[in-house]
Design a protein around this motif. Structure first.
Motif, PDB file in Angstrom:
ATOM      1  N   ASP A  97       0.807  -1.217   0.000  1.00 50.62           N
ATOM      2  CA  ASP A  97       0.000   0.000   0.000  1.00 50.62           C
ATOM      3  C   ASP A  97       0.842   1.269   0.000  1.00 50.62           C
ATOM      4  OD1 ASP A  97      -2.270  -1.494  -0.032  1.00 50.62           O
ATOM      5  OD2 ASP A  97      -2.677  -1.331   2.110  1.00 50.62           O
ATOM      6  N   MET A  98       2.081   1.185   0.522  1.00 47.53           N
ATOM      7  CA  MET A  98       2.901   2.398   0.590  1.00 47.53           C
ATOM      8  C   MET A  98       3.915   2.468  -0.562  1.00 47.53           C
ATOM      9  SD  MET A  98       5.464   1.559   3.756  1.00 47.53           S
ATOM     10  CE  MET A  98       6.466   0.067   3.808  1.00 47.53           C
ATOM     11  N   GLU A  99       3.872   1.489  -1.450  1.00 48.72           N
ATOM     12  CA  GLU A  99       4.872   1.463  -2.516  1.00 48.72           C
ATOM     13  C   GLU A  99       4.631   2.602  -3.504  1.00 48.72           C
ATOM     14  OE1 GLU A  99       7.449  -1.634  -5.061  1.00 48.72           O
ATOM     15  OE2 GLU A  99       6.120  -2.254  -3.459  1.00 48.72           O
ATOM     16  N   ARG A 100       5.706   3.344  -3.778  1.00 49.02           N
ATOM     17  CA  ARG A 100       5.647   4.465  -4.727  1.00 49.02           C
ATOM     18  C   ARG A 100       6.987   4.598  -5.444  1.00 49.02           C
ATOM     19  NH1 ARG A 100       1.555   4.060  -2.559  1.00 49.02           N
ATOM     20  NH2 ARG A 100       0.210   5.583  -1.539  1.00 49.02           N
ATOM     21  N   HIS A 101       6.918   5.078  -6.673  1.00 50.04           N
ATOM     22  CA  HIS A 101       8.130   5.674  -7.216  1.00 50.04           C
ATOM     23  C   HIS A 101       7.744   7.014  -7.823  1.00 50.04           C
ATOM     24  CE1 HIS A 101       7.514   4.342 -11.584  1.00 50.04           C
ATOM     25  NE2 HIS A 101       8.031   5.544 -11.731  1.00 50.04           N
ATOM     26  N   GLY A 102       8.698   7.925  -7.780  1.00 46.31           N
ATOM     27  CA  GLY A 102       8.499   9.229  -8.377  1.00 46.31           C
ATOM     28  C   GLY A 102       9.549   9.474  -9.438  1.00 46.31           C
ATOM     29  N   ALA A 103       9.438  10.604 -10.128  1.00 45.23           N
ATOM     30  CA  ALA A 103      10.424  10.943 -11.150  1.00 45.23           C
ATOM     31  C   ALA A 103      10.644  12.443 -11.180  1.00 45.23           C
ATOM     32  CB  ALA A 103       9.975  10.457 -12.532  1.00 45.23           C
ATOM     33  N   ILE A 104      11.919  12.821 -11.303  1.00 42.16           N
ATOM     34  CA  ILE A 104      12.276  14.228 -11.460  1.00 42.16           C
ATOM     35  C   ILE A 104      13.313  14.355 -12.565  1.00 42.16           C
ATOM     36  CG2 ILE A 104      11.746  14.975  -9.115  1.00 42.16           C
ATOM     37  CD1 ILE A 104      14.755  14.761  -8.517  1.00 42.16           C
ATOM     38  N   ARG A 105      13.415  15.569 -13.106  1.00 43.12           N
ATOM     39  CA  ARG A 105      14.362  15.860 -14.183  1.00 43.12           C
ATOM     40  C   ARG A 105      15.201  17.065 -13.764  1.00 43.12           C
ATOM     41  NH1 ARG A 105       8.994  15.948 -17.939  1.00 43.12           N
ATOM     42  NH2 ARG A 105       8.606  13.699 -17.963  1.00 43.12           N
ATOM     43  N   LEU A 106      16.507  16.879 -13.727  1.00 44.72           N
ATOM     44  CA  LEU A 106      17.427  17.924 -13.286  1.00 44.72           C
ATOM     45  C   LEU A 106      18.140  18.546 -14.476  1.00 44.72           C
ATOM     46  CD1 LEU A 106      18.934  16.017 -10.229  1.00 44.72           C
ATOM     47  CD2 LEU A 106      16.993  17.597 -10.254  1.00 44.72           C
ATOM     48  N   GLY A 107      18.733  19.748 -14.226  1.00 48.64           N
ATOM     49  CA  GLY A 107      19.337  20.472 -15.324  1.00 48.64           C
ATOM     50  C   GLY A 107      20.850  20.547 -15.322  1.00 48.64           C
ATOM     51  N   LEU A 124      14.267  -2.149   1.963  1.00 52.47           N
ATOM     52  CA  LEU A 124      13.181  -2.035   0.991  1.00 52.47           C
ATOM     53  C   LEU A 124      11.839  -2.399   1.614  1.00 52.47           C
ATOM     54  CD1 LEU A 124      15.071  -3.525  -2.065  1.00 52.47           C
ATOM     55  CD2 LEU A 124      14.029  -1.251  -2.018  1.00 52.47           C
ATOM     56  N   GLN A 125      11.846  -3.334   2.562  1.00 51.98           N
ATOM     57  CA  GLN A 125      10.601  -3.694   3.223  1.00 51.98           C
ATOM     58  C   GLN A 125      10.074  -2.535   4.061  1.00 51.98           C
ATOM     59  OE1 GLN A 125      10.191  -6.034   1.202  1.00 51.98           O
ATOM     60  NE2 GLN A 125       9.359  -7.543   2.611  1.00 51.98           N
ATOM     61  N   THR A 126      10.977  -1.761   4.672  1.00 51.02           N
ATOM     62  CA  THR A 126      10.551  -0.597   5.454  1.00 51.02           C
ATOM     63  C   THR A 126       9.950   0.467   4.560  1.00 51.02           C
ATOM     64  OG1 THR A 126      12.293  -1.002   7.087  1.00 51.02           O
ATOM     65  CG2 THR A 126      11.316   1.202   7.052  1.00 51.02           C
ATOM     66  N   SER A 127      10.621   0.732   3.433  1.00 53.28           N
ATOM     67  CA  SER A 127      10.098   1.709   2.473  1.00 53.28           C
ATOM     68  C   SER A 127      10.742   1.474   1.114  1.00 53.28           C
ATOM     69  CB  SER A 127      10.373   3.148   2.920  1.00 53.28           C
ATOM     70  OG  SER A 127      10.033   4.058   1.882  1.00 53.28           O
ATOM     71  N   PRO A 128       9.945   1.031   0.121  1.00 52.25           N
ATOM     72  CA  PRO A 128      10.493   0.785  -1.221  1.00 52.25           C
ATOM     73  C   PRO A 128      10.473   2.023  -2.111  1.00 52.25           C
ATOM     74  CG  PRO A 128       8.237   0.027  -1.121  1.00 52.25           C
ATOM     75  CD  PRO A 128       8.546   0.595   0.241  1.00 52.25           C
ATOM     76  N   PHE A 129      10.392   3.209  -1.515  1.00 51.14           N
ATOM     77  CA  PHE A 129      10.312   4.449  -2.289  1.00 51.14           C
ATOM     78  C   PHE A 129      11.532   4.606  -3.200  1.00 51.14           C
ATOM     79  CE2 PHE A 129      10.854   9.219  -2.399  1.00 51.14           C
ATOM     80  CZ  PHE A 129       9.781   9.456  -3.237  1.00 51.14           C
ATOM     81  N   ARG A 130      11.272   4.953  -4.467  1.00 51.80           N
ATOM     82  CA  ARG A 130      12.323   5.142  -5.450  1.00 51.80           C
ATOM     83  C   ARG A 130      12.074   6.454  -6.189  1.00 51.80           C
ATOM     84  NH1 ARG A 130       9.142   0.881  -6.272  1.00 51.80           N
ATOM     85  NH2 ARG A 130       9.900  -1.241  -5.954  1.00 51.80           N
ATOM     86  N   VAL A 131      13.128   7.081  -6.668  1.00 52.99           N
ATOM     87  CA  VAL A 131      12.968   8.271  -7.513  1.00 52.99           C
ATOM     88  C   VAL A 131      13.828   8.103  -8.757  1.00 52.99           C
ATOM     89  CG1 VAL A 131      13.163  10.761  -7.706  1.00 52.99           C
ATOM     90  CG2 VAL A 131      12.491   9.747  -5.519  1.00 52.99           C
ATOM     91  N   PHE A 132      13.162   7.999  -9.906  1.00 57.66           N
ATOM     92  CA  PHE A 132      13.848   7.937 -11.192  1.00 57.66           C
ATOM     93  C   PHE A 132      14.310   9.354 -11.518  1.00 57.66           C
ATOM     94  CE2 PHE A 132      14.094   7.662 -15.857  1.00 57.66           C
ATOM     95  CZ  PHE A 132      14.765   6.445 -16.008  1.00 57.66           C
ATOM     96  N   THR A 133      15.615   9.539 -11.541  1.00 62.56           N
ATOM     97  CA  THR A 133      16.196  10.885 -11.593  1.00 62.56           C
ATOM     98  C   THR A 133      16.982  11.067 -12.889  1.00 62.56           C
ATOM     99  OG1 THR A 133      16.362  10.874  -9.185  1.00 62.56           O
ATOM    100  CG2 THR A 133      17.694  12.499 -10.373  1.00 62.56           C
ATOM    101  N   SER A 134      16.538  12.019 -13.695  1.00 59.09           N
ATOM    102  CA  SER A 134      17.138  12.242 -15.015  1.00 59.09           C
ATOM    103  C   SER A 134      17.920  13.541 -15.047  1.00 59.09           C
ATOM    104  CB  SER A 134      16.044  12.282 -16.093  1.00 59.09           C
ATOM    105  OG  SER A 134      15.323  11.070 -16.132  1.00 59.09           O
ATOM    106  N   LEU A 135      18.998  13.538 -15.802  1.00 63.83           N
ATOM    107  CA  LEU A 135      19.813  14.739 -16.019  1.00 63.83           C
ATOM    108  C   LEU A 135      19.710  15.141 -17.480  1.00 63.83           C
ATOM    109  CD1 LEU A 135      21.908  16.810 -15.022  1.00 63.83           C
ATOM    110  CD2 LEU A 135      23.691  15.156 -15.631  1.00 63.83           C
ATOM    111  N   LEU A 136      19.311  16.387 -17.706  1.00 66.61           N
ATOM    112  CA  LEU A 136      19.196  16.911 -19.064  1.00 66.61           C
ATOM    113  C   LEU A 136      20.565  16.947 -19.740  1.00 66.61           C
ATOM    114  CD1 LEU A 136      17.444  18.304 -21.237  1.00 66.61           C
ATOM    115  CD2 LEU A 136      17.941  20.481 -20.100  1.00 66.61           C
ATOM    116  N   ARG A 137      20.618  16.519 -20.988  1.00 63.61           N
ATOM    117  CA  ARG A 137      21.869  16.547 -21.748  1.00 63.61           C
ATOM    118  C   ARG A 137      21.874  17.805 -22.623  1.00 63.61           C
ATOM    119  NH1 ARG A 137      23.669  10.652 -23.726  1.00 63.61           N
ATOM    120  NH2 ARG A 137      25.555  11.883 -24.004  1.00 63.61           N
TER     121      ARG A 137
END
Length: 458
Positions: free
Chosen positions: A66-76, A121-134
């Motif tokens: 129920d608490m599993e999430r991933h997010g995504a951000i894009r950096l410059g 991971l069992q405590t919190s599987p939170f992930r953030v897919f993090t992209s760097l602009l080329r």
């Protein structure tokens, strides 16, 4: 400050994940509708598939579902990437994997920040897919220089967040009060802003080069662009989304529907068109969308090679980017080609295609020390002394990520850059090497084998 007063990084990550989800639900109401649909679907699956419920109970995934999430951000910039790495480290998250999205026409390369040990991971599987602009892929030199200047002017971290990162690094962690403040300060980096830092004309120039470039360069922060809950039946969610007033993308990314899921399947709804204020005019911007994922077993190098071979064969035969017009044919091609991939956990394990976790059974523990107790792993499994469960895939797929990005950037975003992966440059910006995800799965599998043999044979 004594280390005993420090809050576990896993608990800080858990708190941050909840705060992020609450913030995004307030900002994007459709995310709340998506959460409700996923919860309903998961409850139905667990009620009607007791074997799956038992499997998730044994592996511990039921507690984190129920608490599993991933997010995504894009950096410059490289500086932003290096600092976000330090911020995530406070929460016990490390950069796992390297993903080059340029062959699919998306001018970024990426990593996934996440916990690396199965207990964390069992405590919190939170992930953030993090992209760097080329930035080097911006063809117009004047536009590239403008983008560099615009990014150099911004600071995406609050002074409070930077101070607490330094404090955590110096003291080896944060106490409860500072951990709560860290979550509040760090959340500001991911918040949506209704104002841009460029004029309407400058925004349009950036967008004409690539809409993702405009999304990164034109704002004062890397707003979280989606949060993703985990479902146990993505096909049901895809079919049910329209009844919730949500229009899904045409194709579920990743492998086809299988009895024994592998890797990662993802779908999403289109990015919202949101009003923003440029420095000289009113306008709108599309960036934030909703996404759902279904996770299967992690594949070994051999299994991943077979997966890539079958995926490429299906896409080559399709001869185009999957879209609404060819979605039915694409699904048919994927299902036909993937008949070559065993849809049975015993076969996948025996053929060395996937990773698994091993658990002692009551029968095995009762037989400990007996003269006729089996001595090999396979014999212990056959005797019912060890149970085998799939090891969940914790990471991402570059083709799927690109497909999600493209579906939310429009057909015009499907231009292609030359394939020029540059992991060394990414890791230089990051300030460290990324971690090989396959090595992590191998270590987790081996730890479970060692624990079983210790319990049964030592």
């Amino acid at each position: 400050m004594p280390s005993t007063a420090h809050v576990s990084p896993d608990e800080i990550r858990k708190g941050f994940s909840k705060a992020m989800s609450d913030m995004y639900r307030d900002e994007v109401p459709l995310y709340g509708a998506l959460m409700e649909l996923v919860a309903e679907t998961n409850t139905h699956v667990l009620d009607t598939q007791p074997h799956l419920a038992q499997q998730l109970q044994r592996t511990g995934e039921i507690q984190r579902l129920d608490m599993e999430r991933h997010g995504a951000i894009r950096l410059g910039t490289a500086e932003e990437l290096a600092t976000i790495s330090r911020l995530f480290a406070v929460m016990g998250m490390q950069p796992v994997g390297y993903y080059d999205l340029t062959p699919a026409g998306v001018p970024v390369h990426s990593t996934a920040f996440r916990a690396v040990h199965e207990q964390a991971l069992q405590t919190s599987p939170f992930r953030v897919f993090t992209s760097l602009l080329r930035l080097e892929l911006i063809e117009n030199p004047d536009l590239r220089a403008f983008a560099e200047t615009a990014l150099a002017k911004r600071s995406i971290f609050t002074p409070g967040a930077l101070a607490l990162i330094e404090q955590a690094e110096k003291e080896g962690g944060l106490d409860a009060e500072n951990a709560d403040e860290f979550v509040r300060q760090a959340l500001e980096t991911f918040r949506w802003h209704h104002t841009a830092t460029v004029t309407g004309a400058q925004y349009q120039q950036l967008s004409d080069q690539h809409r993702l470039i405009a999304d990164v360069v034109a704002f004062k922060g890397p707003h979280i662009n989606h949060l993703t809950p985990r479902t146990l039946d993505i096909d049901h969610v895809q079919a049910a989304m329209p009844d919730k007033g949500i229009t899904p993308k045409a194709v579920i990314e990743g492998p086809p529907c299988r009895r024994c899921p592998i890797l990662l399947r993802q779908t999403s709804f289109k990015a919202l068109d949101e009003p923003i204020a440029f420095t000289d005019a009113q306008g709108s911007h599309s960036a934030r969308f909703g996404e759902i994922e279904q996770r299967g077993v992690a594949l070994t190098p051999k299994g991943r090679a077979l997966y890539d071979q079958l995926l490429n064969a299906a896409r080559d035969e399709l001869g185009a980017f999957p879209n609404e017009g060819n979605a039915t044919r694409y699904v048919e091609l994927m299902e036909r080609h993937f008949q070559a991939f065993p849809d049975d956990h015993a076969q996948m394990r025996e053929q060395g295609l996937a990773y698994y976790r091993y658990f002692t059974t009551e029968q095995g523990l009762a037989a400990r020390g007996s003269a006729d107790q089996p001595r090999t792993l396979d014999a212990l499994i056959a005797a019912g002394h060890i149970d085998v469960e799939p090891l969940v895939y914790e990471d991402f797929l570059p083709v799927s990520a690109a497909g999600i990005f493209q579906s939310n950037l429009g057909d015009a975003a499907q231009s292609h850059y030359a394939a020029n992966s540059n992991q060394a440059e990414f890791e230089k910006a990051l300030g460290r090497r990324t971690i090989d995800e396959l090595k992590l799965y191998g270590e987790t599998q081996q730890r479970s084998i060692d624990a079983c043999t210790q319990a049964l044979l030592a």
